[in-house]
Structures are given as structure tokens and as C-alpha cells.
Design a protein around this motif. Structure first.
Motif, mmCIF file in Angstrom:
data_model
loop_
_atom_site.group_PDB
_atom_site.id
_atom_site.type_symbol
_atom_site.label_atom_id
_atom_site.label_comp_id
_atom_site.label_asym_id
_atom_site.label_seq_id
_atom_site.Cartn_x
_atom_site.Cartn_y
_atom_site.Cartn_z
ATOM 1 N N PHE A 199 -6.021 -0.923 4.691
ATOM 2 C CA PHE A 199 -6.978 -1.129 3.604
ATOM 3 C C PHE A 199 -6.261 -1.041 2.248
ATOM 4 O O PHE A 199 -5.157 -0.526 2.146
ATOM 5 C CB PHE A 199 -8.065 -0.046 3.640
ATOM 6 C CG PHE A 199 -8.884 -0.039 4.894
ATOM 7 C CD1 PHE A 199 -10.113 -0.670 4.926
ATOM 8 C CD2 PHE A 199 -8.417 0.582 6.040
ATOM 9 C CE1 PHE A 199 -10.872 -0.655 6.085
ATOM 10 C CE2 PHE A 199 -9.170 0.600 7.198
ATOM 11 C CZ PHE A 199 -10.399 -0.020 7.227
ATOM 12 N N GLY A 200 -6.970 -1.509 1.231
ATOM 13 C CA GLY A 200 -6.540 -1.273 -0.150
ATOM 14 C C GLY A 200 -5.360 -2.079 -0.625
ATOM 15 O O GLY A 200 -4.616 -1.639 -1.509
ATOM 16 N N THR A 207 0.815 -1.221 0.000
ATOM 17 C CA THR A 207 0.000 0.000 0.000
ATOM 18 C C THR A 207 0.846 1.267 0.000
ATOM 19 O O THR A 207 0.403 2.303 -0.482
ATOM 20 C CB THR A 207 -0.930 0.012 1.235
ATOM 21 O OG1 THR A 207 -0.136 -0.137 2.427
ATOM 22 C CG2 THR A 207 -1.938 -1.105 1.158
ATOM 23 N N THR A 255 -7.520 -8.235 1.058
ATOM 24 C CA THR A 255 -7.276 -6.825 0.700
ATOM 25 C C THR A 255 -7.417 -5.877 1.895
ATOM 26 O O THR A 255 -7.284 -4.674 1.744
ATOM 27 C CB THR A 255 -8.193 -6.327 -0.437
ATOM 28 O OG1 THR A 255 -9.536 -6.261 0.030
ATOM 29 C CG2 THR A 255 -8.095 -7.222 -1.658
ATOM 30 N N ILE A 256 -7.676 -6.381 3.069
ATOM 31 C CA ILE A 256 -7.724 -5.598 4.300
ATOM 32 C C ILE A 256 -7.315 -6.510 5.445
ATOM 33 O O ILE A 256 -7.751 -7.666 5.510
ATOM 34 C CB ILE A 256 -9.127 -5.011 4.549
ATOM 35 C CG1 ILE A 256 -9.192 -4.365 5.930
ATOM 36 C CG2 ILE A 256 -10.202 -6.061 4.397
ATOM 37 C CD1 ILE A 256 -10.524 -3.687 6.216
ATOM 38 N N SER A 312 -3.560 -4.571 -2.873
ATOM 39 C CA SER A 312 -3.911 -4.930 -4.256
ATOM 40 C C SER A 312 -3.969 -6.440 -4.438
ATOM 41 O O SER A 312 -3.325 -7.198 -3.697
ATOM 42 C CB SER A 312 -2.895 -4.331 -5.222
ATOM 43 O OG SER A 312 -1.610 -4.887 -4.988
#
Length: 318
Positions: free
Chosen positions: A139-140, A73, A228-229, A142
Motif C-alpha cells: 500500500f501507499g 514505499t 498506489t496499491i 506515491s
């Protein structure tokens, strides 16, 4: 061909066809079973092969997952490229925390490792170094990709996770029959006798600890990419309890036993989803019953046989 190899091939063939018959929900359940199987197999190196009562395995899982999540991230590094680094970070952490405690035995080691996983969880919640996201997590993250193919659906992750599980099983089978693996079994059976026969007990125990941690850290990378989190609650003491129970229930030191334990403790509760709140009660009852009636586990490892005469003959022929 040995019956065990035939059994593994049949199992692999059956698993390869599973996504064609399962819907997305059950495919994801199998993905979770695969992740826990990999983690439990890595714990099996420490607990099953070396006999170390380690209840903090979720800490290494967390180190690997957070390493991948932070670097992905922040710097955009592809998440699968981070698997080796995540493993190294978990291994270094294991080296630091295990070296002072590796001489402890039984209950004492168990209590200390419980403290380790709680320290890691609390550090993550307190947003240590201002990089872990605190209680909200990160979060986020990939999705991973392989040769340009983006892995995003449950059936895609199925082959990634179970492919990694197959690699884990192969390497652990090689480890079992290696000189190092046999030394671990000697240490598990009788630590004093193993030391008396020339085995460096502390070194072997520490290396076993690091091997298990590295593999758990690499597995954490897959978990981060799949979800993804990530958040500290995903790496609590309860996760370590589940992994410990899988190894004991399936058969300490047994690869087929650990896989069976993963299906029973991770997959089977989904069949009885309405009774999920009683899960920990069932885990406790299962542990008590196993200790009373079958303390070697459901599929304990068979006796090891080594044909010394054949090896001597082969050595003489050379």
C-alpha cells in the motif's frame, strides 16, 4: 509520406484530444487500454516477431511493479525514477528463467512459461523475503511527478501512459526494420533455415525475451504509480491469457493489430459491463473463431519489401 505513418499521426492526434471529450471514468478505461497495449506490444516482440509461445508475461509485469513499489514505499525513491531499474530487474529475471528453456518450442515452451507466472504469483503471496506484503500486497505507493507537477488525475495518467505507448510504438517500428528485427522474422518463419544462414538462433530468441521483459517491467512501474496499491491477484495467469489473446486476435507481429486488440478486449467489455462475468467465455470463443476463420488476426502484418537494388546503388554512390 507512407499511408501507415499518416494513419499513426491521425491516431495520435485523435488520442491527444480524447481527455477533452471523456469523463473521468472513460478516461481511466482508456488508461487501462493503454497499459494493456504497451504490455501486449512488449509480448509481441517475443510472440509476434520471434514466434515464441510465451504465456507468462504477467510475471515480468509483476517484477517491475513490485520493484518500484518496494523501493518507493521503503526508501521514498520517486516512482518514475525507478522505471529503468524495474526494467533491469525484469530483464535479469527473464535472463535467469529463459536461458534454460529457450531451446523449447511450441507447446513445451507454453507450458513452462505458465509455470513461471504461477511461481511468481505464489512467491508474492507467500511474502518472499518478507518484502512483498503477502496476499494483501503493498500500500501507499506515491504518485509520480514530472518537473514538480504531480500526476494524480486520470487525464494526467492518460498522457503519461499514451506517451509511453507512443515511445513503445516508435521503438518497435525501428526494431522491425533493424537487422535484429529481420533476424527474428527469419527465426519465426523457419528456425532451422535461419540457423543455417548464420543467425545465432538461441541468442536472438533470448534477447527478444529480455527486451519484452524489460518493457513489461517498466510498464509495471506505471501501473504501480497509477493504482498506489498492488497485490498478487493483479498479475495472475488470467492477465497473461488476456495479453496472449490481444496479440493473436489483433494480428501476431502487427503493431496496429495489437492496439486494435487492446481496444477490443479491454475497452469494449466496459461497454457491456453487465456481461463482465462472461468475459473469459468470450475470450475463449474469440480465440476458437479466430483460429478457424482468420488465424492471421484482424490486422496481420503486411509483406516486407526491401529494395536491394536501391541499397546497392546507395552503397555504390558512397
Amino acid at each position: 509520406m507512407k499511408s501507415s505513418k499518416i494513419l499513426y499521426l491521425v491516431f495520435a492526434a485523435a488520442m491527444a484530444t480524447c481527455p477533452f471529450f471523456l469523463n473521468a471514468y472513460w478516461t481511466d478505461v482508456f488508461n487501462n487500454v493503454g497499459l494493456y497495449a504497451i504490455l501486449a506490444l512488449s509480448l509481441n516482440v517475443i510472440l509476434g516477431h520471434c514466434g515464441l509461445f510465451h504465456m507468462g508475461h504477467a510475471a515480468f509485469y509483476a517484477i517491475g511493479a513490485y520493484t518500484a513499489a518496494i523501493l518507493n514505499t521503503t526508501y521514498g525513491v520517486p516512482v518514475l525514477w525507478l522505471m529503468p531499474l524495474a526494467g533491469v530487474m525484469a530483464g535479469l529475471f527473464a535472463l535467469v528463467v529463459a536461458r534454460p528453456i529457450i531451446h523449447l518450442r511450441g507447446d513445451y515452451l507454453l507450458i513452462v512459461t505458465i509455470g513461471i507466472v504461477e511461481i511468481v504469483r505464489i512467491a508474492l503471496i507467500n511474502n518472499v523475503f518478507d518484502i512483498t506484503g503477502g496476499a494483501n500486497g503493498i500500500f501507499g505507493i506515491s504518485r509520480p511527478s514530472v518537473f514538480g507537477f504531480k500526476i494524480s488525475k486520470p487525464d494526467h495518467f492518460f498522457y503519461l501512459i499514451w506517451g509511453f505507448a507512443a515511445l513503445t510504438i516508435f521503438l518497435l517500428m525501428r526494431l522491425e526494420h533493424s537487422r535484429f528485427g529481420r533476424a527474428l522474422l527469419y527465426i519465426k518463419e523457419d528456425e532451422v533455415a535461419a540457423g543455417g544462414s548464420g543467425i545465432n538462433v538461441a541468442h536472438h530468441k533470448l534477447v527478444a525475451f529480455i527486451i519484452g521483459a524489460v518493457w513489461a517491467g517498466m510498464c509495471g512501474t506505471i501501473y504501480a504509480a497509477k493504482m498506489t496499491i498492488i497485490a498478487p491477484e493483479s498479475f495472475s495467469f488470467a492477465e497473461s491469457v488476456i495479453l496472449f489473446t490481444i496479440v493473436i486476435l489483433g494480428g501476431s507481429g502487427s503493431i496496429p493489430g495489437v492496439i486494435l486488440g487492446s481496444f477490443l478486449l479491454v475497452g469494449l467489455p466496459e461497454v457491456f459491463r453487465g456481461l463482465a462475468e462472461y468475459r473469459m467465455l468470450v475470450f475463449g470463443a474469440a480465440m476458437v473463431l479466430m483460429m478457424i476463420f482468420r488465424n492471421q488476426g484482424l490486422l496481420p502484418p503486411g509483406p516486407k519489401r526491401y529494395d536491394i537494388a536501391a541499397k546497392l546503388h546507395a552503397g555504390g554512390a558512397q
